[in-house]
Enzyme design. Structure first.
Site, PDB file in Angstrom:
ATOM      1  CG  ASP A 169      -1.559  -1.192   1.613  1.00  0.00           C
ATOM      2  OD1 ASP A 169      -1.571  -2.116   0.801  1.00  0.00           O
ATOM      3  OD2 ASP A 169      -2.111  -1.253   2.728  1.00  0.00           O
ATOM      4  CG  PHE A 210       0.072  -3.515   9.278  1.00  0.00           C
ATOM      5  CD1 PHE A 210       1.327  -4.076   9.084  1.00  0.00           C
ATOM      6  CD2 PHE A 210      -1.029  -4.376   9.311  1.00  0.00           C
ATOM      7  CE1 PHE A 210       1.502  -5.449   8.916  1.00  0.00           C
ATOM      8  CE2 PHE A 210      -0.870  -5.751   9.146  1.00  0.00           C
ATOM      9  CZ  PHE A 210       0.386  -6.289   8.949  1.00  0.00           C
ATOM     10  CB  SER A 211      -1.698   0.930   5.573  1.00  0.00           C
ATOM     11  OG  SER A 211      -1.014   0.194   4.604  1.00  0.00           O
TER      12      SER A 211
HETATM   13  C1  FRU Z   1      -3.852  -3.748   2.721  1.00  0.00           C
HETATM   14  C2  FRU Z   1      -3.214  -4.153   4.033  1.00  0.00           C
HETATM   15  C3  FRU Z   1      -3.570  -3.189   5.148  1.00  0.00           C
HETATM   16  C4  FRU Z   1      -2.433  -3.353   6.104  1.00  0.00           C
HETATM   17  C5  FRU Z   1      -1.263  -3.572   5.177  1.00  0.00           C
HETATM   18  C6  FRU Z   1      -0.227  -4.513   5.692  1.00  0.00           C
HETATM   19  O1  FRU Z   1      -3.155  -4.212   1.619  1.00  0.00           O
HETATM   20  O2  FRU Z   1      -3.574  -5.469   4.376  1.00  0.00           O
HETATM   21  O3  FRU Z   1      -4.836  -3.413   5.710  1.00  0.00           O
HETATM   22  O4  FRU Z   1      -2.261  -2.239   6.922  1.00  0.00           O
HETATM   23  O5  FRU Z   1      -1.802  -4.076   3.970  1.00  0.00           O
HETATM   24  O6  FRU Z   1       0.881  -4.557   4.829  1.00  0.00           O
END
Ligand code: FRU
Length: 450
Positions: A23, A79-80
C-alpha cells in the site's frame, strides 16, 4: 543499487529499488515536495515484516527513494496509515510538523499485543521521524483494526480519522489535538475491506461532498457535518480492473488538488530484485450531484512532460482481415482515440500481445492479461455507457495497462507480463466495420533515465 533498467521494471510507475512493496502510505505534500511512504519489506521480495518506505518527488512521476521512515518495533510491524501537516501546532510538536499515523500491528508476546494506532512526527520536513512517546494514540477496539486515515474537517474545525475495523465495517473518530481521539460513528462499506480514505470534494453544482472509500475501490459519497457521515449514493467502484487496491489521496496539496495513487496489487515480476508497483497518480473530480455523484479519475497532467515521439492518425477504418497496426519500439505509451458504434460487434485491441476487448453488443470492456494474480478477487467486466461513442485513453508501461474511458469517468487497472507480439498496438474487429478517430499515441520517456 538498482539501475531501474531490469527486464520487468516499470519505467514511469513507482517501484522500490528492491524488495516488496504494497500500500501507499502517508501521502502528503510539503514545501514543494510530494512525499510517498509505502508498505515495504526491506528484507525480502515477498510480503513480511513491514517498514514504511519513503520516496519524494517534485512532479509525482520522478521519485527518489530515501531511507525508510518507520521500522518495526516492540509494538509490531508498521502497517498502513496517513500523514498530515500540522499548520497550527495542534499536537504540540511544532508548527508545520509532519505527522504520520500508522498501525502497530501487534505481536505474539506474552501477553500478546493487539493492533493499535500510533503517531510519529517530523520537525525537519520529513527527513527524520520520531515515534510519539505516549503511543498508542488510539487503543485496540476490535479484531485487526487498522489503516488510520486522518483528514481536516473545516466545518467542525476538527481532525477526523477513518479507521478499518473488521469485515465490511469502518469507524470515524474525531480530535482537536491529533492525540486524543473519540469514536463518533461506525460505517459499513458493503463488500469492501481495509485502507479507508475519507476526503471532501466539490461536486458539479459546487456543493461540498465527502467520499468514503475502502481498499477494493468501493466508495460512498455523502454529506459530513463533522459528526456524522450520511451517504447519498449507493456503493460504487472507481476502478473496474483486477489490480487496483489500497488507494490513498495526498493531503495538504496545492490548489485543492485531490490526487490518488494505488497499489497495482497482483502484478508478477519474476526473478526481479523488486516486487510490485504503484499506479499512475490520478486527479479526482466529482461528476454529477446528490445520489448521482460519482468519481472521475484522470492521470495527472504532469505526465505530458514525459512525451517524446507522437504518432497521429485522423481516421482509420478497421474490418475483418484489415486490422490497424501501430509499430513502435517503445514500451511506454500514452494512447488516446475515439470509437463510435458501427457495424462491428466489438473492437479488440492487442496491447503488447494482451487483449483488451470493447463489446458493443454487451456494453462491456474486458481484459484478462497474462501474468497477473487477481488479488482483488473476480470483478465483473467493466460496463461501458450505452452511448454512441467512447473516448479511450490507455497508459502502457512495461508490465501494466491503465484504461480511462470518457475523460476518466470509468477506469480500470491491469498488470501483465508480455508474451510475443509484432506490433505494440493492433486493433481488430472480427465482424463488421469499426472506425477509429483522433488516434494519438505518445511514446514516453522513462522517469529513471532522464
Ligand atoms: C492492505 C493491508 C492493510 C495493512 C497492510 C499490511 O493491503 O492489508 O490493511 O495495513 O496491507 O501490509
Amino acid at each position: 543499487m538498482s539501475s531501474y533498467s531490469e527486464l520487468h521494471r516499470p519505467q514511469f510507475h513507482f517501484s522500490a529499488k528492491k524488495n516488496w512493496i504494497n500500500d501507499p502510505n502517508g501521502l502528503v505534500y510539503h514545501d514543494g515536495i510530494w512525499h510517498l511512504f509505502f508498505q515495504h519489506n526491506t528484507e525480502a521480495p515477498t510480503w513480511g515484516p513491514m517498514w514504511w518506505g519513503h520516496a519524494v518527488s517534485n512532479d509525482l512521476l520522478h521519485w527518489r527513494q530515501l531511507d525508510h521512515a518507520l521500522h518495526p518495533d516492540e509494538m509490531g510491524s508498521m502497517f498502513s496509515g496517513s500523514a498530515v501537516i500540522d499548520h497550527h501546532n495542534a499536537a504540540g510538536f511544532g508548527k508545520d510538523a509532519m505527522l504520520l499515523f500508522y498501525t502497530a500491528a501487534g505481536n505474539h508476546a506474552t501477553p500478546p499485543r493487539p493492533f493499535v494506532q500510533c503517531l510519529a512526527f517530523s520537525v525537519d520536513g520529513g527527513q527524520t521521524f520520531t515515534k510519539y512517546k505516549h503511543n498508542p494514540i488510539v487503543d485496540w477496539m476490535q479484531a485487526d483494526n487498522r489503516d488510520p486515515k486522518v483528514v481536516w474537517d473545516d466545518t467542525s474545525q476538527k481532525w477526523v480519522m477513518a479507521l478499518y475495523l473488521e469485515d465490511e465495517r469502518y469507524c470515524l473518530l474525531s480530535s482537536s489535538d491529533l492525540k486524543e481521539w473519540s469514536r463518533i460513528q461506525d460505517i459499513v462499506l458493503p463488500g469492501t475491506y481495509e485502507c479507508p480514505d475519507f476526503f471532501p470534494l466539490v461536486d458539479e453544482d459546487g456543493v461540498n461532498r465527502w467520499v468514503f472509500s475502502g481498499a477494493g475501490s468501493g466508495y460512498l459519497i455523502g454529506q459530513f457535518d463533522g459528526n456524522k457521515f450520511v451517504a447519498e449514493t449507493e456503493l460504487q467502484h472507481y476502478d473496474g480492473g483486477p489490480n487496483n487496491y489500497a488507494a490513498q489521496t495526498w493531503s495538504n496539496t496545492p490548489d485543492g488538488r485531490r490526487i490518488q495513487i494505488s497499489w497495482m496489487a497482483g502484478g508478477l515480476y519474476p526473478e526481479m530484485p523488486f516486487n510490485q508497483q504503484l499506479s499512475i497518480p490520478v486527479e479526482l473530480t466529482l461528476l454529477g450531484t446528490g445520489s448521482d455523484a460519482r468519481l472521475a479519475r484522470r492521470p495527472v497532467p504532469e505526465l505530458s512532460a514525459l512525451y517524446c515521439k507522437k504518432i497521429e492518425v485522423d481516421q482509420k477504418v478497421i474490418a475483418n482481415g484489415s486490422p490497424f497496426s501501430v509499430k513502435t519500439d517503445s514500451k511506454l505509451l500514452d494512447i488516446s482515440f475515439k470509437i463510435a458504434r458501427n457495424t462491428s460487434k466489438g473492437l479488440y485491441l492487442l496491447i503488447r500481445g494482451q487483449y483488451l476487448a470493447f463489446d458493443w453488443a454487451e456494453n462491456t470492456m474486458t481484459m484478462t492479461p497474462s501474468g497477473t494474480v487477481k488479488m482483488v478477487g473476480d470483478k465483473p467486466p467493466v460496463r461501458i455507457p450505452d452511448a454512441p461513442s467512447l473516448i479511450v485513453r490507455i497508459l502502457v508501461d512495461v508490465t501494466s495497462v491503465e484504461v480511462f474511458l470518457n475523460e476518466g469517468e470509468i477506469s480500470a487497472s491491469y498488470c501483465f507480463l508480455p508474451g510475443g507480439y509484432e506490433s505494440a498496438i493492433e486493433m481488430h474487429t472480427y465482424s463488421g466495420q469499426q472506425v477509429v478517430e483522433n488516434f494519438e499515441m505518445h511514446e514516453l520517456k522513462s522517469v529513471w533515465t532522464e
